[in-house]
Structure formats: C-alpha cells, structure tokens
Design an enzyme around this catalytic site. Structure first.
Site, mmCIF file in Angstrom:
data_model
loop_
_atom_site.group_PDB
_atom_site.id
_atom_site.type_symbol
_atom_site.label_atom_id
_atom_site.label_comp_id
_atom_site.label_asym_id
_atom_site.label_seq_id
_atom_site.Cartn_x
_atom_site.Cartn_y
_atom_site.Cartn_z
ATOM 1 C CG HIS A 128 25.044 23.686 61.816
ATOM 2 N ND1 HIS A 128 23.906 23.199 62.307
ATOM 3 C CD2 HIS A 128 25.761 22.668 61.755
ATOM 4 C CE1 HIS A 128 24.052 21.804 62.687
ATOM 5 N NE2 HIS A 128 25.144 21.723 62.073
ATOM 6 C CG HIS A 144 27.490 20.191 59.562
ATOM 7 N ND1 HIS A 144 27.805 20.215 60.912
ATOM 8 C CD2 HIS A 144 28.645 20.592 58.793
ATOM 9 C CE1 HIS A 144 29.264 20.487 60.879
ATOM 10 N NE2 HIS A 144 29.620 20.648 59.756
ATOM 11 C CG ASP A 151 22.837 16.383 59.987
ATOM 12 O OD1 ASP A 151 23.893 17.212 59.469
ATOM 13 O OD2 ASP A 151 22.995 16.070 60.969
ATOM 14 C CG HIS A 152 21.372 20.533 61.201
ATOM 15 N ND1 HIS A 152 20.786 20.846 62.367
ATOM 16 C CD2 HIS A 152 22.172 19.501 61.320
ATOM 17 C CE1 HIS A 152 21.385 20.201 63.168
ATOM 18 N NE2 HIS A 152 22.076 19.419 62.558
ATOM 19 C CG HIS A 189 28.860 22.091 65.202
ATOM 20 N ND1 HIS A 189 28.957 20.966 65.848
ATOM 21 C CD2 HIS A 189 28.105 21.794 64.045
ATOM 22 C CE1 HIS A 189 28.521 20.052 65.120
ATOM 23 N NE2 HIS A 189 27.994 20.312 63.826
ATOM 24 C CG ASP A 239 24.439 19.808 65.052
ATOM 25 O OD1 ASP A 239 23.626 19.233 65.890
ATOM 26 O OD2 ASP A 239 24.629 19.350 64.221
ATOM 27 C CG HIS A 284 21.108 16.260 66.190
ATOM 28 N ND1 HIS A 284 22.499 15.611 66.114
ATOM 29 C CD2 HIS A 284 21.107 16.754 64.994
ATOM 30 C CE1 HIS A 284 23.188 16.120 65.139
ATOM 31 N NE2 HIS A 284 22.299 16.630 64.372
#
Lengths: 298, 298
Positions: free
Chosen positions: A62, A64, A66-67, A138, A206, A264
C-alpha cells in the site's frame, strides 16, 4: 530447492538506529522480487551487497509513506545503473496514479522501463509459480501477497536405472505424471516418480484482522506478518487498523502455517522486542522477529 | 559563539555502506536549518540523536533525487511527531511545483504546515543573520547558499567597570556604536567596545565552476563544497556539471575562505577518498573531507 528471503528493513512508520523502513526480498530461480520499498531501501541493498539490478518484480502492499518512499530513489539508481529489463510493478487500487506521481517527483537521470498493474486475486502465473493478491483492511487500499511455488513431479533416478529407461521423450511423459509402456511393460508414473510439494510464502502487512488474512496465510511454509502492536495497545491497533502480535500468531495457527516471522516493528518496542515475541509464541511457538539483513531460507 | 554544522549524509547520487545521501544541519541560536535532504535523512537524524522537530528552515539546492528524496519521509515523520511550527522551505526555481508533488506522493498521516519560497539573492534577514542564495550552473535550477552572521559590537566589561558606568540605557547606546556623555565626560563607543566579526558559512553543491561559486564562498569562515570528481575525470565533471576537488579548492583559495570541507563524495572513490583530499590540499591546505555524522564548530 531452498527459497531465500532477505529482510532489508523491518521498522514501522518511524525508523530506528537498528531498523530501516520495511522492504523484503524473495529470490527464486531467475526472479528477484521486492515486497514494499521503504525509504532508504536502495542503501540497504548496498549494505546487504545485493545488486538492485537483479530485481524483476516489485510488489507494493500500500501507499503509506513508510512502505513506498524508497521507490523514487530505487528507480533513479536502477536508471543510473543502466537497468535493462522492464520492471514489473504490482500494487492495490491507486498504484498507477502514485507511480505516475513518483516519476514526476524529481528531475530524473537516465531512463527506466516500468510496467505497472493494479492487482487482486491471482495475477501472475509462470511454469514454476504463481502470485496472488488479497485485499486487506487498512487506512489505504492494501494487498497481502502470496508467492506459491507449484508442486513438481520428480523422477526417482534409482528406480529409473533399475528399469533401464534411457529415452528422454518417455521420461518427459513420466514427469508429466503419465503412465508409459517400455519393453512391452506398463510403467505407472507414480511408481517411478513422486510429487514435491511447492512452497508457499505469504506477506501480510498493514491490516486489521480480516478474513483475507487467513486466506493469504493458508498453509504457508512461511508467513511474514506485521506485528505493530501488542495486546496491551489493542485499542491503538484497532484505531490504526494494525495487527497485534497475538493476532498475527492466531492467523499463523488457524491457517496452519509452518513458520511465522514478525516484522514492521514499532519504535515503541525498541530494545524490548521480546514482549512482542513472547506474546506471539504463546499462541504459535514457531515465531521469530525479523531484524534488518536477516536471511531466511525456506 | 561557535556555530555547529552536522553532516547527516555525504554521498553523491548512489549511497555507499558508509555514506548516506547528502544532508547538512546548521544550528544557530533557536534556528536549526537543514541544507538538502537526501533519502534516509530522517533515519540519519535518529542515528545522530537529533530531534527533527527542532528544524526551523529547509534550504534545498536543487531537485535531483539524491538531494531531496528524504523530504517526503521527513515531512511524514514531522507530522507524526506533531511538529507545531511552520516549516520554512527555500529552493531554486521549480521548488513550489516539486513540493506540491511531494505532498501528493503518498497517503499522508497527520498534518504539517509548510511555507515554500523560490529564492535568489538575499532572501531572509533577522536581527542576527541573513541568508543569501546564488544561482549556479547545473543540470537543474540550483542554488548555492550562504549563512551570514551579522557583525556584533561587544562592550569591553573591564573598561566599563573602570569608568563606573551603571546605567543600562547608556550601555545600550554604546552597544549601538553611539558615543555618550557620563559625568560630564564624553565617552567614545569605540573606546569601550569592539566589533566581533560575524561568521560566514557557505554551501556550494552541484555546479560547474562559475562566477557565483566565488561570490557565495567570499571570505567564508567555512566553505562546504561538492567534490564529485578529481581532475583525472575532469571531462565527466564538465559533462555532468560538477566540481573537481581541485576546482573546489581553487574557489576556497580565491575567495579567501578560511576552511574547506568537501562532500558529495562519489562511490567511485569509496575507500580511496585520499586522492580527493590530496588533490584539494595541493591548492588549499586547510581542506577536510566530511564523513557521515561529522560535527564541525566554527
């Protein structure tokens, strides 16, 4: 054949001195697949002494930050290193738009060929394996992924020698599971071959606990799952739609996974990750926590 | 007062195990300014144990990926940490468009106030210092920056005691450089005070040698300059519009800088950085090469 997985980064939203943002590599034959690409991933490749030009596919869970914030830098480094394949990029709904934005984010040098697909369900099948995406729950469209190696019929060489079977077209038939005739004798495929079960490696990160977690993890030889919170912070986990360590372990248990690796990891547990591990192991003893640069072979 | 500069990253386009992408911090009174923000900068803050929420200003030289790909992650981390100031962002032509793209790049969490300005010439002046931008010659619009502390008149306490000067309004006048009268006697400001020269710190990165290099570096107490190539690769330097170590040293020498620190070090010199240093020192002996996490006080 063992399938190696390398953890290039294992942190949650904010990295720590020990943990870089999330990124995982799976090597299989001539494929190198990256699952998620947190900021700094290209330097983690460098530290792990892995050439990023080996990459063939990129699976994004996804968008977000941080990914995915390592993507523009990785793209640039691939271009600077004259990456000569077409990088296959998969992700959930919205991926086309985000990748397009990323390409416009900075003044690029070099040229890079990318093919982007928004995926759900089985989205790639080769002779040896297939890839499947499972929509999760999520704060943004998010996919779990399963890498599924196909079962392979293997010939029993000793038995073939006993039968003095030389010809390759006949061997091919046996390998396909078909019975043959040789020297006037019927030979059953099952009598001279066996089926080697393919490996299944699942990535769940997530998500709030949902039905697709169990589907993605089903009978996985290795389940890699997020454990952003512990049961102590279950309300936060629910609010932010994340798994607790216990929930990740329950997925592994109910799905009959063989091994669970948690990742994570939030900075809140920095230096006391053992509480995550202990919580999960109570439910599913074959659990480990990933550290940056860990390599697992399945 | 000493002004500390911290090198959070010192690499050229591709990072190495030792060097992260470029980023430099300058602390001055209640200001913390970041010059460039390469990928992974937020983790470098963490490793250097510096809270990124202290940031007040961000000076971007240009929008090649290796100088800016840490911005989205830094923005996200500031938002997640409830950064409560308005971050002042400065850059060359094109900055507004790029920052806007960055904000749309991923699904953000939290809210962050940013004010963006495209700058050239003197663009900020406070009671204590000013900031100046000098357009350079590179493959993208690019600025050099100078942080210039203003000269300060300081009172000579010993002399004030001898004259038995108690009253603060009179002291204030002397501090402003104005002559006063006390007990019927004229007192010249210069006789009881002196001027402390302000410091000048200049940042020149990513440019071909050009007139503005010398203007930016003029009489700098500290000149931080890129040295992406050595004279051996002068053709490459010209092609990509970068400085050689020798050119950086010549800028320092002709501009009468006091100290030169080289950065933006290419992976091609990994482990043999001494050839960069030797080349520069032949022209300008007071030269050093920055390493990640080096701290210099000027």
């Amino acid at each position: 054949m063992k399938i190696p997985i390398v953890f290039l980064g294992t942190s949650q939203a904010i990295p720590t001195a020990k943990r870089n943002h999330i990124a995982m590599l799976l090597h299989y034959k001539n494929e190198t697949m990256l699952v998620d690409c947190g900021e700094g991933a290209q330097r983690q490749f460098r530290k792990a002494k892995i050439n990023p030009c080996k990459l063939t596919r990129l699976l994004i869970t996804h968008f977000h930050g941080d990914h995915v914030l390592g993507l523009p830098g990785l793209f640039q480094t691939l271009a600077l290193n004259s990456y000569n394949k077409t990088l296959q990029v998969y992700g959930p709904r919205g991926t086309l738009r985000f990748i397009d934005l990323m390409k416009r984010l900075f003044i690029p040098r070099g040229n890079l060929k990318i093919e982007v697909k928004e995926v759900s369900g089985k989205f790639l099948e080769t002779q040896d394996f297939y890839l499947e995406a499972f929509p999760l729950k999520h704060g943004a469209p998010c996919n779990a992924y399963a890498f599924v190696e196909k079962d392979k019929r293997k010939l029993d060489k000793k038995k073939l020698q006993e039968l003095k079977l030389p010809s390759s077209p006949l061997l091919k038939k046996l390998q396909e599971g078909k019975d043959i005739e040789h020297d006037g004798k019927k030979i059953k495929a099952n009598s001279v071959s066996y089926v080697e079960k393919g490996k299944r490696i699942s990535f769940i990160l997530d998500t709030a606990l949902c039905e697709n977690c169990f589907k993605a993890a089903e009978k996985a030889d290795l389940l890699i799952a997020e454990a952003t919170y512990t049961e102590e912070d279950k309300e936060l986990a629910e609010e932010h739609r994340h798994l607790t360590a216990r929930q990740a372990a329950e997925i592994a248990k109910k799905s009959q996974a063989k091994k669970l690796v948690l990742t994570h990891i939030s900075q809140r547990y920095d230096g006391r990750e053992k509480i995550i591990l202990d919580e999960a192991r109570k439910v599913f003893p074959k659990t480990e926590i990933a550290e940056d640069f860990d390599k697992i072979e399945i």
